[in-house]
Motif scaffolding. Structure first.
Motif, mmCIF file in Angstrom:
data_model
loop_
_atom_site.group_PDB
_atom_site.id
_atom_site.type_symbol
_atom_site.label_atom_id
_atom_site.label_comp_id
_atom_site.label_asym_id
_atom_site.label_seq_id
_atom_site.Cartn_x
_atom_site.Cartn_y
_atom_site.Cartn_z
ATOM 1 N N GLY A 52 -77.630 89.488 0.040
ATOM 2 C CA GLY A 52 -78.492 90.682 0.132
ATOM 3 C C GLY A 52 -77.520 91.775 0.606
ATOM 4 N N ARG A 53 -78.099 92.519 1.542
ATOM 5 C CA ARG A 53 -77.328 93.858 1.812
ATOM 6 C C ARG A 53 -77.272 94.032 3.599
ATOM 7 N N SER A 54 -76.662 95.217 3.740
ATOM 8 C CA SER A 54 -76.820 95.568 5.252
ATOM 9 C C SER A 54 -77.084 97.125 5.095
ATOM 10 N N PHE A 91 -74.053 100.247 0.910
ATOM 11 C CA PHE A 91 -74.744 100.186 -0.449
ATOM 12 C C PHE A 91 -73.949 99.518 -1.557
ATOM 13 N N HIS A 92 -74.613 98.532 -1.992
ATOM 14 C CA HIS A 92 -74.136 97.552 -3.065
ATOM 15 C C HIS A 92 -72.662 97.277 -2.954
ATOM 16 N N THR A 93 -71.976 97.684 -3.977
ATOM 17 C CA THR A 93 -70.585 97.219 -4.187
ATOM 18 C C THR A 93 -69.694 98.239 -3.412
ATOM 19 N N LEU A 148 -81.930 93.284 -12.687
ATOM 20 C CA LEU A 148 -81.556 92.380 -11.405
ATOM 21 C C LEU A 148 -82.199 92.686 -10.048
ATOM 22 N N CYS A 149 -83.101 93.649 -10.602
ATOM 23 C CA CYS A 149 -83.968 94.170 -9.342
ATOM 24 C C CYS A 149 -85.360 93.893 -9.532
ATOM 25 N N HIS A 150 -86.249 94.834 -10.321
ATOM 26 C CA HIS A 150 -87.638 94.802 -10.347
ATOM 27 C C HIS A 150 -87.999 94.707 -11.970
ATOM 28 N N ARG A 209 -88.556 100.085 -5.154
ATOM 29 C CA ARG A 209 -87.629 100.317 -5.901
ATOM 30 C C ARG A 209 -86.262 100.728 -4.937
ATOM 31 N N GLY A 210 -85.199 100.141 -5.381
ATOM 32 C CA GLY A 210 -83.883 99.893 -5.006
ATOM 33 C C GLY A 210 -82.997 101.290 -4.938
ATOM 34 N N HIS A 211 -82.233 101.378 -6.047
ATOM 35 C CA HIS A 211 -81.523 102.503 -6.288
ATOM 36 C C HIS A 211 -82.478 103.799 -6.235
HETATM 37 MO MO MO Z 1 -81.625 96.932 -6.882
#
Ligand code: MO
Ligand code: MGD
Ligand code: MGD
Ligand code: SF4
Length: 674
Positions: A566-568, A572-574, A133-135, A327-329
């Motif tokens: 998206g995010r703030s 972090f995510h959920t 879902l990311c890269h 990269r996210g996580h």
């Molecule tokens: Mo991600």
């Protein structure tokens, strides 16, 4: 007080920090001055990285569903049940009725063993994780164009750039320490170009802000390249010596004139020209991108278009240049490197390549399946259709993070057996048949690989709560119960196996990692690691241009607004961890949909009004927040909040190449709630 050196658990920047331990409890965190990225700094989440560790909600005992209720079980009971159910399903329905989702929050050692569990024990290539879902478009797109999906240069290299193009990245909020480097470069004279439909803080700080309509990235990227060619700013020498396919691309991009690009994207032609000149004239220019680029049903095309730009201008293989898929996580890079993907073994060796398969069969002492497996969203579809029956989920919360929440609910509920390993109860553990309580980052040894391919040591600072165990032990235990040798005395022994089967990690060992870690490729024990990729050549020989065209964008008169998600900074995510961190939750306690005041006026909505947002997929009720950060016609919802889950609205429209869903563009309509 003891100070244990480790790595931040949140984003891919991979900051080094110290956990402060007193009487076996973690009492705080502080930055590591010697660390190459943090250099004595952390963002707010880093300072608070350990706050959730001792939270009373932590999962402390294994749980098993009995008569519809979750009751306490012993480790032996839940693991023997898990192994038995997986064996039964395999015997009844074949190995491809099973799947494993690994965790980008887990260590490399955990991801490696869980991918091995899928392939060597369950005998399926159905293994994936949230990189899908990311890269996934970066792995596919940069893999094709440059021969590696990795970020080409270290974060520090941005300090030498003369121009930095940041697109689809809310860098100050999602990768704060990368943003710090970019802004430092800008203060040294670099031109900062930010491409984002929203007026993020980054956009406000930019020298040039381009605000394209959602999903029109191929157009402006081709448009910039067209101008760069016109102005004679391409690097002809580089194109001739190191690339192939330029002439087809050149013939295509002439169509993307500034006027045409303005028609498609809404970007004023004068601004596009300024961006092209700044990027083209810089001696060293870099492209930084994230989810605004990848999370589209044309995500791979977006990545290929950006790769064209850096190749045509010769911005590869030198300090200050390069392409940066952020990269996210904190360990999503590592989870991919470890082969927690349906088509590759550790180190991106293809499962379809008979030579690679033979090597892995010899190393693991068992035969392995040859067909690539299902990707994450495909797994949800297979589960609903009854083709997938047993799943192990490690540290993911698909009930909130995957597209089309109602479908995910149907999919997970229809499984015959679901095991979930997490540190907290989640919307996903609530659907499990067994819940496995595991150690958090602060309670285990291992390694994370950051966005700059830096493999770094994570160190145990406290004991896991109750009966919780490091998941590396859980995975090894399951491997043994399913008949695969897995007598690892420590995570270090798992790393020894990883380095023996993963060429790019061949020289990595715990002794060598120290404070700064090592960047892969690091093929041998005497290799210093590789900070800048593609210096003399590409792994595929020549870099490849792709003539990519703007895709037609679906419009729907019933759903006249476009939603992006998206995010703030604070969550972090959920939210499993940040919503349990008081100081972070206080900053952003509730969900809201951002609406431009002009749209709000037309809808008769003020800040604080409850509205209903509807898409073709679903609907939700949420508070309105009026802000000029979103342009007219576009609304924005962060996906952190279970009480107003943005993925109730998103669809499973997948990019055909990388199978990422288009999470960044959903047609919606809005009305006042009753
Ligand atoms: Mo991600
Ligand atoms: N605080 C915090 N930090 C995080 C995370 C978190 O949840 N919280 N998550 C981590 C993870 S896993 C990831 S993947 C990263 C994500 O990091 P980012 O990708 O930076 O974050 P997003 O909010 O998903 O989206 C980035 C930007 O894309 C823009 N955008 C939307 N559509 C388009 C488009 O069509 N074109 C362009 N050019 N831009 C568009 C949005 O307006 C948004 O500002 O962050 C990581 N860091
Ligand atoms: N609409 C929309 N949806 C999106 C996105 C978007 O931009 N918009 N972004 C997508 C992206 S880029 C991503 S990466 C995903 C993120 O989606 P997820 O990865 O599913 O979200 P998280 O909340 O980070 O879930 C991580 C889980 O791991 C648990 N955990 C923490 N530490 C450990 C550990 O050491 N071991 C184990 N086993 N578990 C642990 C946490 O408690 C949490 O439940 O969301 C995707 N979904
Ligand atoms: S920038 Fe990322 S890695 Fe660094 S402290 Fe913040 S969340 Fe942690």
């Amino acid at each position: 007080m003891e100070k244990i050196a480790t790595i931040c658990v949140y984003c891919g920047c991979g900051c080094g920090l110290f956990l402060h331990v007193e009487d076996g409890r973690i009492v705080g965190a502080s930055p590591s001055p010697a660390h190459p990225v943090s250099r004595g700094r952390l963002c707010v989440k880093g300072w608070l990285a350990a706050d959730f560790v001792h939270h009373p909600d932590r999962l402390k005992t294994p749980l098993v569903r009995k008569g519809g209720r979750m009751v306490r079980g012993s480790w032996d009971e839940v693991l023997s049940l898990t192994a038995r159910r997986f064996k039964e399903i395999r015997e009844e329905s074949g190995p491809d009725a099973l799947a494993v989702l690994t965790s980008a929050k887990g260590t490399n050692e955990e991801n490696y063993l869980l991918a091995k569990l899928a392939r060597a024990a369950l005998k399926t290539n159905n293994v994936d994780h949230v990189a899908r879902l990311c890269h996934a478009p970066s792995v596919a797109g940069l893999g094709f164009a440059l021969g590696s999906g990795g970020m080409t240069n270290p974060i520090r290299s941005l300090l030498s750039s003369g121009a930095i193009l940041v697109t689809g990245s809310n860098t100050t909020e999602q990768h704060p320490l990368v943003a710090a480097h970019i802004l430092e470069a800008q203060s040294r004279g670099a031109t900062l170009i930010v491409v984002d439909p929203r007026r993020t803080q980054m956009a406000q700080l930019a020298d040039i802000h381009l605000a394209p309509r959602l999903g029109t990235d191929v157009s402006w990227t081709n448009g910039i390249l067209n101008l760069i060619i016109d102005l004679g700013l391409v690097d002809e020498d580089f194109i001739i010596k190191r690339t192939e396919g330029f002439s087809a691309l050149k013939d295509l991009v002439v169509q993307y004139t500034p006027v045409e690009v303005e028609r498609i994207t809404g970007i004023p032609s004068g601004d596009l020209e300024k961006a092209a000149v700044a990027f083209g004239e810089a001696d060293r220019a870099a492209v930084v991108y994230a989810m605004g680029t990848t999370q589209h049903s044309c995500g791979t095309d977006n990545v290929l278009a950006l790769a064209n730009l850096v190749l045509a201008t010769g911005n590869v293989g030198r300090d200050g240049t390069g392409i940066y898929p952020l990269r996210g996580h904190q360990n999503v890079q590592g989870a991919c490197d470890m082969g927690a993907l349906p088509s590759v073994y550790p180190g991106y060796q293809k499962v379809e390549d008979p030579a690679a398969r033979e090597r892995m069969e010899a190393a693991w002492g068992t035969d392995l399946p040859a067909e690539p497996g299902l990707t994450a969203v495909e797994m949800m579809e297979a589960a609903e259709e009854g083709r997938l029956k047993g799943v192990y989920i490690s540290g993911e919360n698909p009930m909130i993070s995957y597209p089309d929440r109602d479908q995910v609910m149907r999919a997970l509920s229809s499984l015959e057996f679901l095991a979930v390993a997490d540190i907290f109860p989640t919307e996903t553990t609530a659907l499990a048949d067994v819940v496995l309580p595991v150690a958090s980052f602060a309670e285990k040894d291992g390694t994370f690989t950051s966005t700059e391919r830096r493999v770094q040591r994570v160190r145990r600072a406290a004991s896991p709560p109750g009966e919780a165990r490091p998941e590396v032990e859980v995975a090894a235990d399951l491997l043994r119960r399913l008949g695969v040798d897995a007598d690892y005395a420590s995570p270090e022994e798992v790393m020894a196996e990883i380095s023996s089967v993963t060429p790019s990690y061949g020289g990595i060992s715990y002794q060598r990692l120290g404070i700064s870690g090592l960047s892969w490729p690091c093929p041998s024990r005497d290799h210093p690691g590789t900070e800048i990729l593609h210096q003399g050549s590409f792994p595929i020989g020549r870099g490849r241009f792709s003539a990519v065209e703007q895709q037609e964008l679906a419009e729907d008169l019933d759903y006249p607004l476009l939603l992006t998600t998206g995010r703030s900074l604070f969550h972090f995510h959920t939210g499993t961890m940040t919503r349990r961190t008081h100081l972070l939750d206080r900053e952003r306690p509730k969900a809201a949909v951002d609406i431009n005041p002009a749209d709000a006026a037309a809808l008769g909505v003020r800040s604080g009004t409850m509205v209903v947002v509807e898409s073709a997929t679903g609907s939700l009720e949420i508070e309105a927040r009026l802000t000029e950060e979103v342009p007219v016609g576009t609304v924005y919802i962060p996906f952190h909040f279970a009480e107003a889950p943005a993925n109730q609205l998103t669809a499973r429209t997948l990019d055909p190449t990388s199978k990422i869903p288009g999470l960044k563009r959903t047609p919606v309509r809005i009305r006042r709630a009753e």
